[in-house]
Design a protein around this motif. Structure first.
Motif, PDB file in Angstrom:
ATOM      1  N   VAL A   1       0.833  -1.208   0.000  1.00 57.66           N
ATOM      2  CA  VAL A   1       0.000   0.000   0.000  1.00 57.66           C
ATOM      3  C   VAL A   1       0.867   1.257   0.000  1.00 57.66           C
ATOM      4  O   VAL A   1       0.584   2.227  -0.706  1.00 57.66           O
ATOM      5  CB  VAL A   1      -0.956  -0.021   1.214  1.00 57.66           C
ATOM      6  N   LYS A   2       1.939   1.248   0.793  1.00 49.29           N
ATOM      7  CA  LYS A   2       2.839   2.406   0.835  1.00 49.29           C
ATOM      8  C   LYS A   2       3.483   2.655  -0.521  1.00 49.29           C
ATOM      9  O   LYS A   2       3.629   3.801  -0.952  1.00 49.29           O
ATOM     10  CB  LYS A   2       3.910   2.187   1.905  1.00 49.29           C
ATOM     11  N   ILE A   3       3.879   1.577  -1.197  1.00 47.07           N
ATOM     12  CA  ILE A   3       4.489   1.733  -2.522  1.00 47.07           C
ATOM     13  C   ILE A   3       3.491   2.337  -3.501  1.00 47.07           C
ATOM     14  O   ILE A   3       3.799   3.292  -4.221  1.00 47.07           O
ATOM     15  CB  ILE A   3       4.984   0.367  -3.039  1.00 47.07           C
ATOM     16  N   LEU A   4       2.279   1.781  -3.516  1.00 42.05           N
ATOM     17  CA  LEU A   4       1.249   2.271  -4.435  1.00 42.05           C
ATOM     18  C   LEU A   4       0.929   3.741  -4.190  1.00 42.05           C
ATOM     19  O   LEU A   4       0.902   4.554  -5.122  1.00 42.05           O
ATOM     20  CB  LEU A   4      -0.017   1.422  -4.294  1.00 42.05           C
ATOM     21  N   TRP A   5       0.681   4.091  -2.931  1.00 42.29           N
ATOM     22  CA  TRP A   5       0.350   5.474  -2.608  1.00 42.29           C
ATOM     23  C   TRP A   5       1.537   6.406  -2.811  1.00 42.29           C
ATOM     24  O   TRP A   5       1.368   7.570  -3.187  1.00 42.29           O
ATOM     25  CB  TRP A   5      -0.177   5.581  -1.173  1.00 42.29           C
ATOM     26  N   GLY A   6       2.735   5.908  -2.549  1.00 38.07           N
ATOM     27  CA  GLY A   6       3.925   6.737  -2.778  1.00 38.07           C
ATOM     28  C   GLY A   6       4.044   7.150  -4.235  1.00 38.07           C
ATOM     29  O   GLY A   6       4.301   8.324  -4.552  1.00 38.07           O
ATOM     30  N   ILE A   7       3.859   6.194  -5.134  1.00 37.25           N
ATOM     31  CA  ILE A   7       3.911   6.495  -6.572  1.00 37.25           C
ATOM     32  C   ILE A   7       2.791   7.450  -6.947  1.00 37.25           C
ATOM     33  O   ILE A   7       2.999   8.452  -7.645  1.00 37.25           O
ATOM     34  CB  ILE A   7       3.810   5.190  -7.389  1.00 37.25           C
TER      35      ILE A   7
ATOM     36  N   LEU B   1       3.284  10.985  -5.480  1.00 33.94           N
ATOM     37  CA  LEU B   1       4.419  11.632  -6.145  1.00 33.94           C
ATOM     38  C   LEU B   1       4.004  12.202  -7.498  1.00 33.94           C
ATOM     39  O   LEU B   1       4.341  13.342  -7.843  1.00 33.94           O
ATOM     40  CB  LEU B   1       5.559  10.634  -6.318  1.00 33.94           C
ATOM     41  N   PHE B   2       3.269  11.415  -8.272  1.00 32.35           N
ATOM     42  CA  PHE B   2       2.791  11.881  -9.570  1.00 32.35           C
ATOM     43  C   PHE B   2       1.880  13.107  -9.420  1.00 32.35           C
ATOM     44  O   PHE B   2       1.983  14.073 -10.182  1.00 32.35           O
ATOM     45  CB  PHE B   2       2.023  10.768 -10.290  1.00 32.35           C
TER      46      PHE B   2
ATOM     47  N   THR C   1       0.888  18.791 -10.147  1.00 27.21           N
ATOM     48  CA  THR C   1       0.331  20.017  -9.571  1.00 27.21           C
ATOM     49  C   THR C   1       1.356  21.143  -9.611  1.00 27.21           C
ATOM     50  O   THR C   1       1.042  22.278  -9.994  1.00 27.21           O
ATOM     51  CB  THR C   1      -0.124  19.772  -8.118  1.00 27.21           C
ATOM     52  N   VAL C   2       2.571  20.841  -9.214  1.00 25.07           N
ATOM     53  CA  VAL C   2       3.632  21.856  -9.205  1.00 25.07           C
ATOM     54  C   VAL C   2       3.908  22.364 -10.620  1.00 25.07           C
ATOM     55  O   VAL C   2       4.010  23.575 -10.856  1.00 25.07           O
ATOM     56  CB  VAL C   2       4.923  21.286  -8.574  1.00 25.07           C
ATOM     57  N   ILE C   3       3.996  21.449 -11.572  1.00 26.78           N
ATOM     58  CA  ILE C   3       4.293  21.851 -12.955  1.00 26.78           C
ATOM     59  C   ILE C   3       3.178  22.717 -13.524  1.00 26.78           C
ATOM     60  O   ILE C   3       3.432  23.779 -14.127  1.00 26.78           O
ATOM     61  CB  ILE C   3       4.523  20.610 -13.840  1.00 26.78           C
ATOM     62  N   LEU C   4       1.941  22.298 -13.340  1.00 30.82           N
ATOM     63  CA  LEU C   4       0.809  23.081 -13.859  1.00 30.82           C
ATOM     64  C   LEU C   4       0.726  24.448 -13.181  1.00 30.82           C
ATOM     65  O   LEU C   4       0.403  25.448 -13.835  1.00 30.82           O
ATOM     66  CB  LEU C   4      -0.501  22.315 -13.666  1.00 30.82           C
ATOM     67  N   LYS C   5       1.035  24.494 -11.885  1.00 29.73           N
ATOM     68  CA  LYS C   5       1.027  25.784 -11.174  1.00 29.73           C
ATOM     69  C   LYS C   5       2.117  26.688 -11.722  1.00 29.73           C
ATOM     70  O   LYS C   5       1.888  27.898 -11.947  1.00 29.73           O
ATOM     71  CB  LYS C   5       1.240  25.535  -9.676  1.00 29.73           C
ATOM     72  N   LEU C   6       3.295  26.152 -11.964  1.00 29.51           N
ATOM     73  CA  LEU C   6       4.391  26.958 -12.502  1.00 29.51           C
ATOM     74  C   LEU C   6       4.087  27.459 -13.905  1.00 29.51           C
ATOM     75  O   LEU C   6       4.561  28.529 -14.311  1.00 29.51           O
ATOM     76  CB  LEU C   6       5.689  26.149 -12.502  1.00 29.51           C
ATOM     77  N   LEU C   7       3.275  26.697 -14.640  1.00 29.52           N
ATOM     78  CA  LEU C   7       2.922  27.096 -16.006  1.00 29.52           C
ATOM     79  C   LEU C   7       1.800  28.130 -16.036  1.00 29.52           C
ATOM     80  O   LEU C   7       1.483  28.659 -17.110  1.00 29.52           O
ATOM     81  CB  LEU C   7       2.511  25.869 -16.819  1.00 29.52           C
ATOM     82  N   GLY C   8       1.193  28.412 -14.891  1.00 28.98           N
ATOM     83  CA  GLY C   8       0.215  29.487 -14.865  1.00 28.98           C
ATOM     84  C   GLY C   8      -1.182  29.151 -14.394  1.00 28.98           C
ATOM     85  O   GLY C   8      -2.038  30.041 -14.321  1.00 28.98           O
ATOM     86  N   LEU C   9      -1.449  27.889 -14.057  1.00 28.85           N
ATOM     87  CA  LEU C   9      -2.772  27.550 -13.538  1.00 28.85           C
ATOM     88  C   LEU C   9      -2.873  27.942 -12.065  1.00 28.85           C
ATOM     89  O   LEU C   9      -1.870  28.015 -11.354  1.00 28.85           O
ATOM     90  CB  LEU C   9      -3.043  26.053 -13.669  1.00 28.85           C
TER      91      LEU C   9
ATOM     92  N   THR D   1      -6.906  19.874  -8.789  1.00 31.39           N
ATOM     93  CA  THR D   1      -8.063  19.069  -9.176  1.00 31.39           C
ATOM     94  C   THR D   1      -7.845  18.374 -10.520  1.00 31.39           C
ATOM     95  O   THR D   1      -8.268  17.236 -10.715  1.00 31.39           O
ATOM     96  CB  THR D   1      -9.336  19.926  -9.231  1.00 31.39           C
ATOM     97  N   HIS D   2      -7.157  19.034 -11.451  1.00 23.46           N
ATOM     98  CA  HIS D   2      -6.850  18.375 -12.718  1.00 23.46           C
ATOM     99  C   HIS D   2      -5.810  17.263 -12.524  1.00 23.46           C
ATOM    100  O   HIS D   2      -5.833  16.262 -13.237  1.00 23.46           O
ATOM    101  CB  HIS D   2      -6.369  19.392 -13.766  1.00 23.46           C
ATOM    102  N   SER D   3      -4.919  17.430 -11.564  1.00 22.51           N
ATOM    103  CA  SER D   3      -3.958  16.363 -11.268  1.00 22.51           C
ATOM    104  C   SER D   3      -4.671  15.142 -10.697  1.00 22.51           C
ATOM    105  O   SER D   3      -4.345  14.001 -11.039  1.00 22.51           O
ATOM    106  CB  SER D   3      -2.897  16.860 -10.277  1.00 22.51           C
ATOM    107  N   PHE D   4      -5.651  15.373  -9.813  1.00 21.88           N
ATOM    108  CA  PHE D   4      -6.442  14.267  -9.269  1.00 21.88           C
ATOM    109  C   PHE D   4      -7.046  13.427 -10.393  1.00 21.88           C
ATOM    110  O   PHE D   4      -7.017  12.200 -10.355  1.00 21.88           O
ATOM    111  CB  PHE D   4      -7.579  14.803  -8.397  1.00 21.88           C
ATOM    112  N   THR D   5      -7.625  14.098 -11.371  1.00 15.71           N
ATOM    113  CA  THR D   5      -8.362  13.376 -12.410  1.00 15.71           C
ATOM    114  C   THR D   5      -7.465  12.898 -13.544  1.00 15.71           C
ATOM    115  O   THR D   5      -7.868  12.050 -14.340  1.00 15.71           O
ATOM    116  CB  THR D   5      -9.488  14.255 -12.984  1.00 15.71           C
ATOM    117  N   THR D   6      -6.247  13.432 -13.612  1.00 20.27           N
ATOM    118  CA  THR D   6      -5.286  12.964 -14.615  1.00 20.27           C
ATOM    119  C   THR D   6      -4.666  11.641 -14.206  1.00 20.27           C
ATOM    120  O   THR D   6      -4.671  10.677 -14.968  1.00 20.27           O
ATOM    121  CB  THR D   6      -4.177  14.015 -14.811  1.00 20.27           C
ATOM    122  N   ILE D   7      -4.128  11.589 -12.977  1.00 18.82           N
ATOM    123  CA  ILE D   7      -3.427  10.392 -12.534  1.00 18.82           C
ATOM    124  C   ILE D   7      -4.372   9.206 -12.414  1.00 18.82           C
ATOM    125  O   ILE D   7      -3.992   8.057 -12.659  1.00 18.82           O
ATOM    126  CB  ILE D   7      -2.704  10.653 -11.192  1.00 18.82           C
ATOM    127  N   SER D   8      -5.628   9.474 -12.067  1.00 17.58           N
ATOM    128  CA  SER D   8      -6.613   8.396 -11.992  1.00 17.58           C
ATOM    129  C   SER D   8      -7.086   7.968 -13.376  1.00 17.58           C
ATOM    130  O   SER D   8      -7.824   6.991 -13.506  1.00 17.58           O
ATOM    131  CB  SER D   8      -7.822   8.846 -11.169  1.00 17.58           C
TER     132      SER D   8
END
Length: 264
Positions: free
Chosen positions: A185-191, A194-195, A200-208, A215-222
């Motif tokens: 479980v720790k491995i799965l949640w860690g990955i 992390l994603f 989130t950081v990248i999209l924020k740096l790009l201007g979002l 919220t877009h990161s939540f729905t992207t990784i899933s």
């Protein structure tokens, strides 16, 4: 008809699932309070939390306290009932908070928790922030959270412990994960986390905005794809965002990562 022992097992574990859903419903309530969204939204989350708690206690009361063992048939039935039950209770904020019909609310909730991503809602950018967040959180949970539930319950079940996993293991497709279930479980949640942080950081740096990026990161990784704009990520191009092409490439890349087998 379900055998009484099988029905008891399903009832017992469904109560666990509903107890886990309660703190998840508290999160959009906090968002609603932060954005001062009004009494109707507050009531929606209060009632959703109350009904979910009551159902959890009722199921726990009905379940007999005896040795619980899982076989493949019971695991498959529990998986099916779990998706149905969590979707029903997840729909409550939509029904009470924004007065959606039962069918529309259930469709949206099911699409969220199963990461299907289809939506029947329109005017998404006009919806309250807490509702938008709940839609995204459902996909976040559907992507890995419910699998985690099955893994943890599997660790406590006697007999065919890994039948849960074989019934619902889509992110980590092996017959048996690492020997220690909590390490798995720790491995799965860690990955997974992390994603989400990276995107989130990248999209924020790009201007979002932080809210949009998270919220877009939540729905992207899933790999669900819920957005809170009717044009989905095409909204950024239509609205004249300077880095809209980069937004799309980042989202595509992380959705690809979310779809790759986590064992890799």
């Amino acid at each position: 008809m379900l055998k009484s022992s099988r029905l008891n097992t399903i009832t017992y574990y469904l109560s666990h699932l509903l107890f886990l859903l309660v703190p998840m419903l508290i999160i959009p309530l906090i968002i609603s309070l932060l954005y001062n969204e009004g009494n109707q939204l507050y009531r929606a989350y209060y009632f959703a939390i109350l009904f979910t708690l009551l159902a959890a206690f009722l199921l726990r009361t009905l379940a007999q306290k005896n040795k619980i063992e899982i076989n493949l048939t019971t695991a498959m039935l529990l998986c099916a009932f779990s998706w149905i039950v969590v979707s029903l209770f997840g729909a409550l904020p939509f029904i009470i908070g924004i007065e959606k019909t039962f069918i529309d609310a259930l469709f949206e909730s099911t699409a969220g928790f199963t990461s299907a991503g289809l939506t029947v809602f329109s005017g998404l950018n006009l919806l309250p922030k807490s509702i938008i967040f709940w839609r995204s959180l459902m996909q976040f949970l559907g992507g890995l959270g419910i699998l985690t539930f099955f893994l943890l319950i599997a660790s406590r079940a006697g007999g065919a412990t890994w039948q849960f996993f074989s019934a619902e293991g889509h992110k980590f497709n092996v017959s048996r994960p690492v020997p220690n279930i909590f390490r798995t479980v720790k491995i799965l949640w860690g990955i997974y986390i992390l994603f989400i942080i990276a995107e989130t950081v990248i999209l924020k740096l790009l201007g979002l905005s932080f809210f949009d990026a998270l919220t877009h990161s939540f729905t992207t990784i899933s790999t669900g794809g819920f957005s809170h704009y009717d044009q989905s990520i095409g909204h950024f191009a239509a609205s004249g965002f300077e880095n809209y092409i980069l937004f799309e490439y980042v989202i595509i890349f992380f959705m690809f990562l979310g779809g790759v087998n986590f064992l890799i």
